[in-house]
Design an enzyme around this catalytic site. Sequence first.
Site, short mmCIF file in Angstrom:
data_model
loop_
_atom_site.label_atom_id
_atom_site.label_comp_id
_atom_site.label_asym_id
_atom_site.label_seq_id
_atom_site.Cartn_x
_atom_site.Cartn_y
_atom_site.Cartn_z
N ASN A 278 86.74 -8.62 -35.12
CA ASN A 278 87.34 -7.26 -35.08
C ASN A 278 86.21 -6.38 -35.89
O ASN A 278 85.96 -6.92 -37.17
CB ASN A 278 88.62 -7.00 -35.43
CG ASN A 278 89.75 -7.31 -34.62
OD1 ASN A 278 89.57 -6.65 -33.23
ND2 ASN A 278 90.76 -8.02 -34.74
N GLN A 280 84.97 -2.16 -37.07
CA GLN A 280 85.54 -0.70 -36.96
C GLN A 280 85.38 -0.17 -35.66
O GLN A 280 86.26 0.70 -35.46
CB GLN A 280 84.55 0.25 -37.85
CG GLN A 280 84.56 -0.23 -39.29
CD GLN A 280 83.62 0.50 -40.15
OE1 GLN A 280 83.87 1.36 -40.82
NE2 GLN A 280 82.26 0.06 -40.21
N ASP A 389 70.99 0.07 -39.40
CA ASP A 389 72.22 -0.80 -39.89
C ASP A 389 71.95 -2.22 -40.03
O ASP A 389 73.00 -2.98 -39.74
CB ASP A 389 73.42 -0.56 -39.02
CG ASP A 389 74.80 -0.70 -39.56
OD1 ASP A 389 74.88 -0.93 -40.47
OD2 ASP A 389 75.73 -0.92 -38.75
#
EC number: 2.7.10.2
Length: 536
Positions: A278, A280, A389
């Site tokens: 999982n 964000q 990122d």
Amino acid sequence: MGCVHCKEKISGKGQGGSGTGTPAHPPSQYDPDPTQLSGAFTHIPDFNNFHAAAVSPPVPFSGPGFYPCNTLQAHSSITGGGVTLFIALYDYEARTEDDLSFQKGEKFHIINNTEGDWWEARSLSSGATGYIPSNYVAPVDSIQAEEWYFGKIGRKDAERQLLCHGNCRGTFLIRESETTKGAYSLSIRDWDEAKGDHVKHYKIRKLDSGGYYITTRAQFDTIQQLVQHYIERAAGLCCRLAVPCPKGTPKLADLSVKTKDVWEIPRESLQLLQKLGNGQFGEVWMGTWNGTTKVAVKTLKPGTMSPEAFLEEAQIMKRLRHDKLVQLYAVVSEEPIYIVTEFMSQGSLLDFLKDGDGRYLKLPQLVDMAAQIAAGMAYIERMNYIHRDLRAANILVGDNLVCKIADFGLARLIEDNEYTARQGAKFPIKWTAPEAALFGKFTIKSDVWSFGILLTELVTKGRVPYPGMNNREVLEQVERGYRMQCPGGCPPSLHDVMVQCWKREPEERPTFEYLQSFLEDYFTATEPQYQPGDNQ
């Protein structure tokens, strides 16, 4: 150490060349001519003068038809001489009704090779016609069809493959020379008590008359004859050639010939089988496409990003091809957006370091993983692209510690207010260069800053950067000149590289090209006295 079987196989006469080893840390990529043992190998590479060497100029994107060069090896150039008979190098299971299943060793006539990565072919054994992946075949009786020929891989990747667990002393491969056009390199796994398992490289030179040699005392008409000669005797090499290095199945750039150009696929063609994690903004699943092909699927929560903007960015992402980048295969562009990529068996680097087998890695493996990431980022640098990122959570790990960069370019598209505020709770402040966090100035140099932070994640096995500090404190302290201290177990020379990545002025930070070179040769040039037990 090498396996007992191979040690027996190459004992006796085959050991005749073992006394001709090189010093522990030769700077040359190649071992000396086995008949010219001067031993004069003392130079250490000058990393400060790295850019003085000739390098390829940056290649910007040039529109929708652009496909950059990479290590996805196809043979489209081979067929120009009228060669139409090809042989399968691997087994292949058809993924759609348009392509052919085949077995290793099966032969084909090529009907049409204008489709790039997929060729239309007719099987000589079955008579069936269909598409085959071009990097699964090679011309019959060519060097490309040999088990030991690895084509256009670099010295470091050759070493990675030869040093994989299970390979014996004498395991070998032949590849294109990185430095001499038309020449080849022979790479051999060796072992001795001083250095343990390591790889030696020998340049195979070409005669004007067309023959090949490592030493002028033994010349051959073909590479195949040269290989057979050194299988039978060491003749000055470190040992006899024992077995070809195992080849992994090549990566395909597309799911099938159908998705090569039309790679928006129906949601119902995907089966989500196992949730892997999982995040964000969504979930990651292991699944299959068309019931035939294992893939990874990232599902994004509705509202995470504009489908139109995503599709535009995905057009660029699909054209980025490099063996250290996770390959984008296809997308479902209606919400919820699905991103379909190659599957990586060990998951994210962060989880691998914290909870997986990465907990037990020593410094040489960690530095090699950093070098792989730098290689992928050097490609992104050459392509004038930006990741935005870069951190361990966005690096994926496969078998044999292969690392690949994921999620490049996606951060720019996120529309969540907690992210776009840049100081919001979901924004990765601790990995972000100050000029990017404060003013939104994302460049390849802000990626270099993030890479320095990623290095701390590697050497600390996944520890959160700036321990004990919250995001606001990090932003304030970094602006005042604070930089993380050298982590425990990290050599000062590696921390020096981190600090270089964290220079206040972006243009003073190193290039990824330099970082790749530095890390690939780290233990030769920087830490020659390193002992394997030094880092736990």
